[in-house]
Design a protein around this motif. Structure first.
Motif, short mmCIF file in Angstrom:
data_model
loop_
_atom_site.label_atom_id
_atom_site.label_comp_id
_atom_site.label_asym_id
_atom_site.label_seq_id
_atom_site.Cartn_x
_atom_site.Cartn_y
_atom_site.Cartn_z
N ILE A 268 0.86 -1.18 0.00
CA ILE A 268 0.00 0.00 0.00
C ILE A 268 0.90 1.23 0.00
N ASP A 269 0.61 2.14 -0.92
CA ASP A 269 1.41 3.37 -1.06
C ASP A 269 0.43 4.54 -1.08
N LYS B 171 -8.54 -0.41 4.49
CA LYS B 171 -9.90 -0.95 4.42
C LYS B 171 -10.19 -1.48 3.02
N ALA B 172 -9.83 -0.72 2.00
CA ALA B 172 -10.08 -1.15 0.62
C ALA B 172 -9.26 -2.40 0.27
N ALA B 173 -8.00 -2.43 0.69
CA ALA B 173 -7.14 -3.58 0.37
C ALA B 173 -7.69 -4.86 0.98
N ALA B 174 -8.18 -4.77 2.20
CA ALA B 174 -8.75 -5.96 2.85
C ALA B 174 -10.09 -6.35 2.25
N ARG B 175 -10.92 -5.36 1.99
CA ARG B 175 -12.28 -5.63 1.49
C ARG B 175 -12.28 -6.24 0.08
N PHE B 176 -11.34 -5.81 -0.77
CA PHE B 176 -11.37 -6.23 -2.17
C PHE B 176 -10.25 -7.19 -2.53
N ASP B 177 -9.58 -7.76 -1.55
CA ASP B 177 -8.54 -8.77 -1.77
C ASP B 177 -7.51 -8.30 -2.81
N LEU B 178 -6.91 -7.16 -2.53
CA LEU B 178 -5.95 -6.56 -3.46
C LEU B 178 -4.53 -7.06 -3.23
N MET B 179 -3.75 -7.00 -4.27
CA MET B 179 -2.31 -7.22 -4.17
C MET B 179 -1.61 -5.92 -3.79
N GLY B 180 -2.22 -4.79 -4.18
CA GLY B 180 -1.63 -3.49 -3.86
C GLY B 180 -2.59 -2.37 -4.17
N LEU B 181 -2.36 -1.23 -3.53
CA LEU B 181 -3.20 -0.05 -3.74
C LEU B 181 -2.32 1.19 -3.64
N LEU B 182 -2.52 2.09 -4.58
CA LEU B 182 -1.79 3.36 -4.63
C LEU B 182 -2.81 4.49 -4.58
N ILE B 183 -2.62 5.43 -3.65
CA ILE B 183 -3.44 6.64 -3.60
C ILE B 183 -2.49 7.83 -3.53
N VAL B 184 -2.59 8.71 -4.54
CA VAL B 184 -1.81 9.94 -4.56
C VAL B 184 -2.82 11.08 -4.65
N HIS B 185 -2.73 12.03 -3.72
CA HIS B 185 -3.70 13.13 -3.70
C HIS B 185 -2.96 14.44 -3.52
N ARG B 186 -3.40 15.45 -4.26
CA ARG B 186 -2.84 16.80 -4.15
C ARG B 186 -3.61 17.62 -3.14
N ALA B 187 -2.93 18.61 -2.60
CA ALA B 187 -3.54 19.66 -1.80
C ALA B 187 -2.93 20.97 -2.28
N GLY B 188 -3.57 22.07 -1.95
CA GLY B 188 -3.07 23.38 -2.37
C GLY B 188 -3.81 23.87 -3.59
N VAL C 247 -5.90 13.73 -8.17
CA VAL C 247 -5.88 12.45 -7.49
C VAL C 247 -5.58 11.33 -8.48
N CYS C 248 -4.87 10.33 -7.98
CA CYS C 248 -4.62 9.10 -8.75
C CYS C 248 -4.82 7.94 -7.79
N VAL C 249 -5.73 7.04 -8.14
CA VAL C 249 -5.96 5.83 -7.36
C VAL C 249 -5.77 4.65 -8.30
N SER C 250 -4.89 3.74 -7.91
CA SER C 250 -4.61 2.57 -8.74
C SER C 250 -4.61 1.33 -7.85
N ALA C 251 -5.26 0.28 -8.32
CA ALA C 251 -5.34 -0.97 -7.58
C ALA C 251 -4.90 -2.12 -8.47
N VAL C 252 -4.20 -3.08 -7.87
CA VAL C 252 -3.82 -4.30 -8.58
C VAL C 252 -4.40 -5.48 -7.80
N ALA C 253 -4.89 -6.44 -8.57
CA ALA C 253 -5.50 -7.62 -7.97
C ALA C 253 -5.31 -8.81 -8.90
N LYS C 254 -5.58 -9.98 -8.39
CA LYS C 254 -5.49 -11.18 -9.23
C LYS C 254 -6.63 -11.23 -10.24
N HIS C 255 -7.72 -10.54 -9.91
CA HIS C 255 -8.87 -10.50 -10.80
C HIS C 255 -9.33 -9.05 -10.96
N ARG C 256 -9.77 -8.69 -12.14
CA ARG C 256 -10.10 -7.30 -12.47
C ARG C 256 -11.17 -6.70 -11.57
#
Length: 140
Positions: A2-3, A65-82, A91-100
């Motif tokens: 998780i990043d 919470k999302a990683a556990a709920r959706f059985d992810l291999m990884g999750l990336l959340i990048v968010h700007r402020a200012g 914002v950029c949200v990216s998830a990887v999983a064994k199934h789409r």
């Protein structure tokens, strides 16, 4: 893996998503959403304020919470402020999983939360001045 990152400088989503997905050999699906500042209705600038002691910990809890709920291999959340100009990524949200389906659902879940119940306050600047933005009913 998780990043989660909260940035105040402009970013390129590709600089994060490529290395993130490459770090997960054997993945079955990657889903990525990038939100940008809209340039409609003569928007000159968008400003996101946040409550610093809660923002990053809240984003990390959302990711867990999302990683556990959706059985992810990884999750990336990048968010700007200012302050951001039209066309800049917010914002950029990216998830990887064994199934789409897990990846798609996780990104949708995270974005719904970030748009409706997160620790950010948004306002737009137009020729007439600054206006606060409230979540739309679709965001819930």
């Amino acid at each position: 893996m998780i990043d989660v990152r909260l940035l105040v400088e402009p970013f390129s989503p590709n600089a994060f998503v490529g290395p993130f997905s490459n770090a997960h050999p054997g993945l079955g699906g990657v889903c990525t959403f990038v939100g940008e500042v809209r340039g409609e209705a003569e928007v000159e600038m968008l400003e996101l304020s946040h409550y610093e002691p809660m923002t990053l910990p809240g984003m990390e809890a959302l990711a867990d919470k999302a990683a556990a709920r959706f059985d992810l291999m990884g999750l990336l959340i990048v968010h700007r402020a200012g302050q951001m100009e039209p066309g800049e990524p917010i914002v950029c949200v990216s998830a990887v999983a064994k199934h789409r389906r897990g990846a798609i659902d996780a990104v949708d879940f995270c974005m719904d939360h970030l748009k409706s119940a997160a620790w950010f306050w948004k306002r737009e600047k137009r020729a007439t001045g600054w206006t606060w933005i409230e979540p739309r009913s679709d965001d819930y």
